[in-house]
Design an enzyme around this catalytic site. Structure first.
Site, PDB file in Angstrom:
ATOM      1  N   CYS A  39     -23.996  19.347 -35.987  1.00 50.57           N
ATOM      2  CA  CYS A  39     -25.255  18.800 -35.444  1.00 50.57           C
ATOM      3  C   CYS A  39     -25.149  18.382 -33.984  1.00 50.57           C
ATOM      4  O   CYS A  39     -26.079  17.794 -33.424  1.00 50.57           O
ATOM      5  CB  CYS A  39     -25.679  17.572 -36.276  1.00 50.57           C
ATOM      6  SG  CYS A  39     -24.669  16.103 -35.958  1.00 50.57           S
ATOM      7  N   SER A  60       1.206  -8.555 -42.050  1.00 51.31           N
ATOM      8  CA  SER A  60      -0.057  -8.777 -41.350  1.00 51.31           C
ATOM      9  C   SER A  60      -0.084 -10.184 -40.780  1.00 51.31           C
ATOM     10  O   SER A  60       0.385 -11.132 -41.405  1.00 51.31           O
ATOM     11  CB  SER A  60      -1.257  -8.606 -42.300  1.00 51.31           C
ATOM     12  OG  SER A  60      -2.480  -8.853 -41.583  1.00 51.31           O
ATOM     13  N   GLN A 119      -4.939  -2.375 -43.913  1.00 52.00           N
ATOM     14  CA  GLN A 119      -5.676  -2.436 -42.648  1.00 52.00           C
ATOM     15  C   GLN A 119      -5.225  -1.284 -41.746  1.00 52.00           C
ATOM     16  O   GLN A 119      -5.757  -1.098 -40.662  1.00 52.00           O
ATOM     17  CB  GLN A 119      -5.417  -3.770 -41.947  1.00 52.00           C
ATOM     18  CG  GLN A 119      -5.823  -4.988 -42.759  1.00 52.00           C
ATOM     19  CD  GLN A 119      -5.323  -6.257 -42.121  1.00 52.00           C
ATOM     20  OE1 GLN A 119      -6.014  -6.918 -41.335  1.00 52.00           O
ATOM     21  NE2 GLN A 119      -4.096  -6.647 -42.450  1.00 52.00           N
ATOM     22  N   ARG A 170       0.144  -7.055 -32.464  1.00 53.41           N
ATOM     23  CA  ARG A 170       0.213  -8.364 -31.795  1.00 53.41           C
ATOM     24  C   ARG A 170       1.631  -8.852 -31.510  1.00 53.41           C
ATOM     25  O   ARG A 170       1.813  -9.957 -31.040  1.00 53.41           O
ATOM     26  CB  ARG A 170      -0.566  -9.400 -32.637  1.00 53.41           C
ATOM     27  CG  ARG A 170      -2.067  -9.072 -32.598  1.00 53.41           C
ATOM     28  CD  ARG A 170      -2.927  -9.928 -33.511  1.00 53.41           C
ATOM     29  NE  ARG A 170      -4.306  -9.477 -33.382  1.00 53.41           N
ATOM     30  CZ  ARG A 170      -4.804  -8.437 -34.051  1.00 53.41           C
ATOM     31  NH1 ARG A 170      -4.054  -7.784 -34.920  1.00 53.41           N
ATOM     32  NH2 ARG A 170      -6.038  -8.028 -33.875  1.00 53.41           N
ATOM     33  N   ILE A 193      -4.215   2.542 -40.325  1.00 49.39           N
ATOM     34  CA  ILE A 193      -4.971   3.809 -40.177  1.00 49.39           C
ATOM     35  C   ILE A 193      -4.032   5.009 -40.108  1.00 49.39           C
ATOM     36  O   ILE A 193      -4.435   6.118 -39.821  1.00 49.39           O
ATOM     37  CB  ILE A 193      -5.829   3.767 -38.878  1.00 49.39           C
ATOM     38  CG1 ILE A 193      -4.928   3.575 -37.644  1.00 49.39           C
ATOM     39  CG2 ILE A 193      -6.867   2.664 -38.958  1.00 49.39           C
ATOM     40  CD1 ILE A 193      -5.622   3.786 -36.316  1.00 49.39           C
ATOM     41  N   HIS A 245      -9.922  -0.263 -42.505  1.00 41.53           N
ATOM     42  CA  HIS A 245     -10.208   0.029 -41.104  1.00 41.53           C
ATOM     43  C   HIS A 245     -10.197   1.518 -40.819  1.00 41.53           C
ATOM     44  O   HIS A 245     -10.015   1.948 -39.687  1.00 41.53           O
ATOM     45  CB  HIS A 245      -9.213  -0.709 -40.192  1.00 41.53           C
ATOM     46  CG  HIS A 245      -9.342  -2.192 -40.285  1.00 41.53           C
ATOM     47  ND1 HIS A 245      -8.350  -3.058 -39.931  1.00 41.53           N
ATOM     48  CD2 HIS A 245     -10.348  -2.963 -40.761  1.00 41.53           C
ATOM     49  CE1 HIS A 245      -8.749  -4.302 -40.144  1.00 41.53           C
ATOM     50  NE2 HIS A 245      -9.952  -4.279 -40.667  1.00 41.53           N
TER      51      HIS A 245
HETATM   52  N1  APR Z   1       8.952  -6.954 -41.113  1.00 35.35           N
HETATM   53  C1  APR Z   1       8.205  -8.074 -41.295  1.00 35.35           C
HETATM   54  N2  APR Z   1       7.124  -8.373 -40.522  1.00 35.35           N
HETATM   55  C2  APR Z   1       6.818  -7.529 -39.510  1.00 35.35           C
HETATM   56  C3  APR Z   1       7.569  -6.359 -39.256  1.00 35.35           C
HETATM   57  C4  APR Z   1       8.674  -6.082 -40.113  1.00 35.35           C
HETATM   58  N3  APR Z   1       9.439  -5.005 -39.941  1.00 35.35           N
HETATM   59  N4  APR Z   1       7.008  -5.741 -38.159  1.00 35.35           N
HETATM   60  C5  APR Z   1       5.966  -6.496 -37.775  1.00 35.35           C
HETATM   61  N5  APR Z   1       5.847  -7.563 -38.582  1.00 35.35           N
HETATM   62  C6  APR Z   1       4.796  -8.588 -38.541  1.00 35.35           C
HETATM   63  C7  APR Z   1       4.498  -9.119 -37.158  1.00 35.35           C
HETATM   64  O1  APR Z   1       5.301 -10.251 -36.900  1.00 35.35           O
HETATM   65  C8  APR Z   1       3.019  -9.482 -37.254  1.00 35.35           C
HETATM   66  O2  APR Z   1       2.836 -10.841 -37.615  1.00 35.35           O
HETATM   67  O3  APR Z   1       3.594  -7.935 -38.952  1.00 35.35           O
HETATM   68  C9  APR Z   1       2.477  -8.594 -38.368  1.00 35.35           C
HETATM   69  C10 APR Z   1       1.511  -7.539 -37.855  1.00 35.35           C
HETATM   70  O4  APR Z   1       0.374  -8.225 -37.376  1.00 35.35           O
HETATM   71  P1  APR Z   1      -0.656  -7.461 -36.412  1.00 35.35           P
HETATM   72  O5  APR Z   1       0.097  -6.727 -35.342  1.00 35.35           O
HETATM   73  O6  APR Z   1      -1.680  -8.462 -36.024  1.00 35.35           O
HETATM   74  O7  APR Z   1      -1.299  -6.336 -37.323  1.00 35.35           O
HETATM   75  P2  APR Z   1      -2.443  -6.499 -38.422  1.00 35.35           P
HETATM   76  O8  APR Z   1      -2.346  -7.839 -39.071  1.00 35.35           O
HETATM   77  O9  APR Z   1      -2.356  -5.314 -39.284  1.00 35.35           O
HETATM   78  O10 APR Z   1      -3.793  -6.418 -37.529  1.00 35.35           O
HETATM   79  C11 APR Z   1      -5.005  -6.402 -38.227  1.00 35.35           C
HETATM   80  O11 APR Z   1      -6.154  -5.973 -36.134  1.00 35.35           O
HETATM   81  O12 APR Z   1      -6.246  -4.814 -34.141  1.00 35.35           O
HETATM   82  C12 APR Z   1      -6.767  -4.901 -35.428  1.00 35.35           C
HETATM   83  O13 APR Z   1      -7.692  -3.120 -36.641  1.00 35.35           O
HETATM   84  C13 APR Z   1      -6.474  -3.630 -36.175  1.00 35.35           C
HETATM   85  O14 APR Z   1      -5.928  -3.355 -38.516  1.00 35.35           O
HETATM   86  C14 APR Z   1      -5.608  -4.090 -37.346  1.00 35.35           C
HETATM   87  C15 APR Z   1      -5.990  -5.546 -37.484  1.00 35.35           C
END
Ligand code: APR
Length: 251
Positions: free
Chosen positions: A161, A199, A105, A40, A107, A125
Site C-alpha cells: 500500500c 531488567s 521486553q 541502561r 526485541i 515491546h
Molecule cells: N546478569 C545480571 N544482570 C544483568 C546482566 C547479567 N549478565 N546484564 C545486565 N544486567 C542488568 C543490568 O544491571 C540492568 O539493571 O539488567 C538490567 C537491564 O536493564 P535495562 O538496560 O534498563 O533493560 P530493560 O529493563 O530491559 O529496559 C526496559 O526500556 O529502553 C526500553 O524498550 C526498552 O525494553 C526496553 C525497556
C-alpha cells in the site's frame, strides 16, 4: 561484579524446584551474555542516541531515514548473537511445562532462538527481526528492505500500500500491543512464582507486571546485577550474573 551468596542462589533454586508454575519476565540483561548490550548500563551504545519517538517516525521522512540507519547499524553489532545459558535455562522450564510462557521486553528474538515456541514468548515491546507496514500491517523481511534502503537512501515503503514501514518494535509513544499486554497481565494474575531476569524495571506498563503478580500472592524473585526499582517488594533478590545463577537449570 556482584556475586550473591551461594545461600541466596540455593534459595532461588529451592523456590524454583517447589513452584508448579513459573512466569519468567525478562529484560535486556538476559541478552548481554550473548553480546547484546542492555539499555541502561553505563556505556551502552543505546545511550548514544536519543530514541526517535513514534510520532516523529510517522511525521518525518528524515526521522525514518535516521531510524533505519541506526537500526541496520545496531543489527550489524548483533548479527551473530546467539542464545546464552540464561535463555537455555528458561527454555528448559518451558519445555518441561514448568513455565507457561516467557514475557519479555526484549526485541532480539533470542528466546525463540533458544527453542521456546513463538506462541510462548510474549513480546511486550515487539520484535526487531522483521518489519511491518504501519498502514496495512503487511510483514516485510529486513533482508529485502536493507539493500533498497542502502542503495536509494529512501525510507522503506510498503510493497502493498506504499505506507511507511517500521521495524516491528514498539517505540516510545507507540501503543503497546494490547493482546500481548493482556496475556501478560493474565499470566501475572495466575503466577505462583514470578521470576524477573535482567531488567531494571523502570519502564511502564511492563513493570506493572511484577507488581500485579506480587499483589495477587505470587512469590516475586528478581535476578539482576544491579538494584532494581522493585527490589523492596521482592521475596528474593539475587544480585549476580544471570548465567551463573540460572546455569544449573539449563542442564
Ligand atoms: N546478569 C545480571 N544482570 C544483568 C546482566 C547479567 N549478565 N546484564 C545486565 N544486567 C542488568 C543490568 O544491571 C540492568 O539493571 O539488567 C538490567 C537491564 O536493564 P535495562 O538496560 O534498563 O533493560 P530493560 O529493563 O530491559 O529496559 C526496559 O526500556 O529502553 C526500553 O524498550 C526498552 O525494553 C526496553 C525497556
Amino acid at each position: 561484579m556482584p556475586d550473591d551468596s551461594t545461600d541466596t542462589i540455593d534459595r532461588l533454586h529451592e523456590l524454583l524446584d517447589r513452584a508448579a508454575s513459573i512466569v519468567a519476565f525478562t529484560g535486556a540483561g538476559i541478552s548481554t551474555e550473548s553480546g547484546v548490550p542492555d539499555f541502561r548500563t553505563p556505556g551502552s551504545p543505546w545511550m548514544v542516541n536519543k530514541p526517535i519517538p513514534f510520532e516523529a517516525f510517522v511525521k518525518s521522512r528524515e526521522a525514518r531515514i535516521e531510524a533505519w540507519r541506526r537500526k541496520f547499524a545496531m543489527d550489524d553489532h548483533y548479527a551473530d548473537a546467539a542464545p546464552n545459558i540464561g535463555h537455555r535455562a528458561l527454555a528448559r522450564l518451558v519445555a518441561e511445562g514448568r513455565a507457561p510462557a516467557i514475557v519479555t521486553q526484549n526485541i532480539d528474538g533470542l528466546h525463540q532462538a533458544s527453542g521456546v515456541p513463538d506462541g510462548k514468548v510474549i513480546e511486550l515491546h515487539g520484535n526487531g527481526t522483521y518489519a511491518t507496514c504501519l498502514a496495512c500491517g503487511w510483514r516485510h523481511e529486513l533482508a529485502a528492505i536493507r539493500p533498497a534502503f542502502e542503495a536509494s537512501g529512501e525510507p522503506p515503503a510498503c510493497v502493498i500500500c506504499a505506507g511507511p514501514v517500521k521495524s516491528a518494535t514498539v517505540s516510545f509513544g507507540q501503543a503497546m500491543p494490547q493482546d500481548k499486554m493482556s496475556a501478560a497481565q493474565q499470566l501475572a494474575l495466575e503466577a505462583e512464582l514470578f521470576l524477573v531476569v535482567g531488567s531494571s524495571l523502570v519502564v511502564y506498563p511492563a513493570a506493572t507486571l511484577p507488581i500485579i503478580a506480587k499483589k495477587q500472592g505470587a512469590t516475586l524473585v528478581i535476578v539482576n546485577r544491579e538494584p532494581t526499582e522493585l527490589d523492596a517488594i521482592a521475596d528474593l533478590v539475587v544480585r549476580a550474573e544471570i548465567g551463573a545463577v540460572l546455569g544449573r537449570l539449563a542442564g
